[in-house]
Design a protein around this motif. Structure first.
Motif, short mmCIF file in Angstrom:
data_model
loop_
_atom_site.label_atom_id
_atom_site.label_comp_id
_atom_site.label_asym_id
_atom_site.label_seq_id
_atom_site.Cartn_x
_atom_site.Cartn_y
_atom_site.Cartn_z
N ASP A 109 0.85 -1.19 0.00
CA ASP A 109 0.00 0.00 0.00
C ASP A 109 0.89 1.24 0.00
O ASP A 109 0.86 2.05 0.92
CB ASP A 109 -0.91 -0.01 1.23
N PHE A 114 -5.72 2.05 -7.76
CA PHE A 114 -4.81 2.34 -6.64
C PHE A 114 -4.48 3.83 -6.60
O PHE A 114 -4.52 4.45 -5.53
CB PHE A 114 -3.53 1.52 -6.78
N SER A 135 -7.49 5.98 -5.41
CA SER A 135 -7.96 5.70 -4.05
C SER A 135 -6.95 6.15 -3.00
O SER A 135 -7.26 6.16 -1.80
CB SER A 135 -8.23 4.20 -3.87
N TYR A 187 -10.48 -1.13 -2.62
CA TYR A 187 -9.41 -0.14 -2.49
C TYR A 187 -9.69 0.91 -1.42
O TYR A 187 -8.86 1.80 -1.19
CB TYR A 187 -9.18 0.56 -3.83
#
Length: 278
Positions: free
Chosen positions: A144, A186, A189, A239
């Protein structure tokens, strides 16, 4: 400025910075440098982020992630240094600018501690998560994080354990439609959360030079909060993060209190684009 100083400046043939320094006008000297550095640094940052978003819009995922690394790791770091080293920044900038590079913060813990101090200074440490911000920007070991993805976009082959290029592969070169969709989700978000932090850091810096009016700040906050909520509505459940969600709850409460109305999609769009509720 006295008449004598005005005459001295008019007759001075060198650079104005040299005149300010030779006349012991330290405050004016530092503000002059900051007024030159801050707009240029911000322009460079925003151009990179704008082109990142345009590249994503066009499906140029590799280009997007290549462009994102510099503004979130380097430009933003320098803005943070202006807050953390407010009294010594100009002197360091003059004498040892290489010490202003992100690597001098140390590991992820070092970056987290820097951002924690900034958020405490802004009295926002209970709103934004310094640990999460540090991870997003600098942690190659975390899935992340932008750091690993940006490095893979920049280099054909990477050797760090968490982002090591697989055998018979070249980073991003063979990415299919599904992989690009994942990278798209990704980006959208995670970036809004980071962009809000960027805004807060920049506002703190410019306020130290020329304070913004409360009416303007309120209008900007309303627009940002509404846009934030609109963006959250388009994020796939997979997400969504707790950090983003917590911020949305806070923004929702703030807008309801400010406008005293229910926040429908049309109302949020109106606030975001006009600053007013329907």
């Amino acid at each position: 400025m006295s008449e004598q100083e005005k005459e001295s400046l008019n007759n001075f043939e060198g650079h104005i910075l040299d005149w300010l320094k030779s006349n012991n006008k330290t405050k004016e000297y530092e503000i002059t440098i900051k007024k030159r550095v801050i707009p240029a640094l911000l322009s460079d940052m925003l151009h990179c982020i704008y082109e990142t978003l345009k590249a994503m819009e066009l499906g140029k995922v590799t280009i997007a992630y290549m462009l994102l690394r510099k503004p979130i790791q380097e430009n933003l770091y320098l803005f943070e240094e202006m807050i953390l080293r407010e009294d010594s920044f100009i002197k360091i900038f003059e004498e040892n600018p290489l010490s202003l590079r992100p690597k001098n913060a140390g590991d992820i813990e070092g970056h987290k501690n820097r951002m924690k101090i900034i958020l405490e200074t802004l009295k926002l440490d209970s709103i934004l998560d310094s640990s999460y911000l540090a991870t997003l920007r600098y942690d190659k070991k975390s899935e992340d994080s932008f750091d690993g993805v940006c490095n893979q976009a920049m280099h054909l082959f990477t050797e760090h354990q968490m982002i090591k290029t697989e055998n018979l592969n070249i980073n991003f070169i063979f990415a299919d439609k599904e992989s690009k969709k994942t990278l798209y989700d990704f980006m959208y978000s995670r970036l809004p959360y980071l962009m809000y932090y960027i805004y807060l850091v920049f506002e703190q810096i410019v306020a130290s030079i020329s304070a913004t009016t409360q009416d303007y700040l309120a209008d900007i906050h309303h627009r940002i909060f509404a846009m934030f909520l609109l963006s959250y509505a388009h994020i796939d459940d997979y997400y969504k993060t707790q950090q983003f969600y917590d911020l949305c709850i806070l923004f929702e409460k703030y807008l309801i209190k400010s406008f005293k109305c229910e926040l429908s999609l049309n109302t949020l769009e109106s606030i975001a684009f006009t600053g007013k509720a329907l």
